[in-house]
Write a protein that holds these residues in place. Sequence first.
Motif, PDB file in Angstrom:
ATOM      1  N   UNK A   1       0.824  -1.207   0.000  1.00  0.00           N
ATOM      2  CA  UNK A   1       0.000   0.000   0.000  1.00  0.00           C
ATOM      3  C   UNK A   1       0.856   1.253   0.000  1.00  0.00           C
ATOM      4  N   UNK A   2       0.292   2.313  -0.553  1.00  0.00           N
ATOM      5  CA  UNK A   2       0.943   3.611  -0.497  1.00  0.00           C
ATOM      6  C   UNK A   2       1.021   4.079   0.957  1.00  0.00           C
ATOM      7  N   UNK A   3       2.090   4.804   1.332  1.00  0.00           N
ATOM      8  CA  UNK A   3       2.182   5.307   2.708  1.00  0.00           C
ATOM      9  C   UNK A   3       1.004   6.212   3.043  1.00  0.00           C
ATOM     10  N   UNK A   4       0.565   6.140   4.286  1.00  0.00           N
ATOM     11  CA  UNK A   4      -0.490   7.027   4.753  1.00  0.00           C
ATOM     12  C   UNK A   4       0.076   8.411   5.032  1.00  0.00           C
ATOM     13  N   UNK A   5      -0.792   9.384   5.172  1.00  0.00           N
ATOM     14  CA  UNK A   5      -0.361  10.746   5.478  1.00  0.00           C
ATOM     15  C   UNK A   5       0.475  10.754   6.745  1.00  0.00           C
TER      16      UNK A   5
ATOM     17  N   UNK B   1       3.347   9.259   7.109  1.00  0.00           N
ATOM     18  CA  UNK B   1       4.298   8.156   7.131  1.00  0.00           C
ATOM     19  C   UNK B   1       5.463   8.467   6.208  1.00  0.00           C
ATOM     20  N   UNK B   2       6.675   7.986   6.526  1.00  0.00           N
ATOM     21  CA  UNK B   2       7.808   8.170   5.612  1.00  0.00           C
ATOM     22  C   UNK B   2       7.575   7.436   4.308  1.00  0.00           C
ATOM     23  N   UNK B   3       8.148   7.940   3.237  1.00  0.00           N
ATOM     24  CA  UNK B   3       7.910   7.363   1.918  1.00  0.00           C
ATOM     25  C   UNK B   3       8.332   5.920   1.793  1.00  0.00           C
ATOM     26  N   UNK B   4       9.286   5.482   2.611  1.00  0.00           N
ATOM     27  CA  UNK B   4       9.758   4.106   2.518  1.00  0.00           C
ATOM     28  C   UNK B   4       9.002   3.135   3.400  1.00  0.00           C
ATOM     29  N   UNK B   5       7.988   3.625   4.109  1.00  0.00           N
ATOM     30  CA  UNK B   5       7.230   2.746   4.998  1.00  0.00           C
ATOM     31  C   UNK B   5       6.480   1.698   4.182  1.00  0.00           C
ATOM     32  N   UNK B   6       6.637   0.430   4.556  1.00  0.00           N
ATOM     33  CA  UNK B   6       5.999  -0.657   3.827  1.00  0.00           C
ATOM     34  C   UNK B   6       4.836  -1.215   4.628  1.00  0.00           C
ATOM     35  N   UNK B   7       3.661  -1.239   4.001  1.00  0.00           N
ATOM     36  CA  UNK B   7       2.495  -1.898   4.585  1.00  0.00           C
ATOM     37  C   UNK B   7       1.974  -2.878   3.557  1.00  0.00           C
ATOM     38  N   UNK B   8       1.761  -4.098   3.984  1.00  0.00           N
ATOM     39  CA  UNK B   8       1.338  -5.154   3.074  1.00  0.00           C
ATOM     40  C   UNK B   8       0.007  -5.746   3.535  1.00  0.00           C
ATOM     41  N   UNK B   9      -0.703  -6.296   2.575  1.00  0.00           N
ATOM     42  CA  UNK B   9      -1.939  -6.993   2.878  1.00  0.00           C
ATOM     43  C   UNK B   9      -2.215  -8.012   1.795  1.00  0.00           C
ATOM     44  N   UNK B  10      -3.203  -8.859   2.051  1.00  0.00           N
ATOM     45  CA  UNK B  10      -3.614  -9.824   1.029  1.00  0.00           C
ATOM     46  C   UNK B  10      -5.093  -9.634   0.766  1.00  0.00           C
ATOM     47  N   UNK B  11      -5.438  -9.530  -0.511  1.00  0.00           N
ATOM     48  CA  UNK B  11      -6.835  -9.407  -0.917  1.00  0.00           C
ATOM     49  C   UNK B  11      -7.199 -10.622  -1.762  1.00  0.00           C
ATOM     50  N   UNK B  12      -8.381 -11.187  -1.481  1.00  0.00           N
ATOM     51  CA  UNK B  12      -8.793 -12.416  -2.159  1.00  0.00           C
ATOM     52  C   UNK B  12      -9.395 -12.152  -3.531  1.00  0.00           C
ATOM     53  N   UNK B  13      -9.882 -10.970  -3.770  1.00  0.00           N
ATOM     54  CA  UNK B  13     -10.555 -10.664  -5.021  1.00  0.00           C
ATOM     55  C   UNK B  13     -10.503  -9.157  -5.203  1.00  0.00           C
TER      56      UNK B  13
END
Length: 275
Positions: A227-231, A233-245
């Motif tokens: 995901x794109x960083x939230x307001x 957050x540093x630009x290099x912050x990594x947030x991941x998730x899994x979407x089924x569809x």
Amino acid sequence: EEDVAENPWDPQAWEPRADDEGRLFKAWEPRADDEGRLFKLTSRMLHGLLARTGSWPLALVRSPIEYELDDPTAPHLRAGLYVGNYGRHFYGQFRYEVLLVELRESSTLDEARALFRRPFEDGGGMPQEVQQVLSELPAGEKSTFIVGQKVTGDFHVPAGQTSFIVLLGPRSARDRLDRARGEPPRVVSNRTTHEQERIRESWPGFGTLAMPGFTGPSWADGWLVRLEPRDGEPGGADRFGFMWDRNQDAVIVEYLRAQTTSPFLSRKWLPEGLR
């Protein structure tokens, strides 16, 4: 509200009824105010799962296999234990589930197939589309995956089962799988906040879907998303998730920082042959 039996382990406390599925849902969101009642409801939930499936899966809490992927296009997702919010609507106080996320490498198609096998279950062979792209690889070319296995589970997908598998490489196979699916998703709903979030990158994968009691498990198309960083957050912050569809929300996972100081979660104390 249905009363809880004084002894939830009494076989008569879970007599088969037409509304068993509804009772199981109810047990997973107890909303209990006192410890005694919570214990009884949780015990009833476990008894209900045992009565419905005939078994309880046990999973070893361990550290990830020590393997690093030298691929600049792969997600910078640190192997280890992650926690994800799978949704209060379905799972109540049990909505936070722990996953073991690790990189896996396969030298043959049979080794890759083994990643998709389900312990103690017949269903869930390798999906045809990933088998097709891997079978076209030159002999000896390795394939790499990210595997998310449940350390704690729920009444749909229990502990010990694989929540998702993501194809990382080789890049040629991943690109063919992407093209077969069409345009990758650009936005996703965060299951925790219900906000629409922009997707920076995505990798094709497969997630487990099952009915209550882990009946009829199957692999469904999905994506690992960065995901794109939230307001703020540093630009290099990594947030991941899994979407089924592409039309569903995503479970966002967070790395458990405590494991960096927990010796029992490191493989280095094991004899070399067991690491």
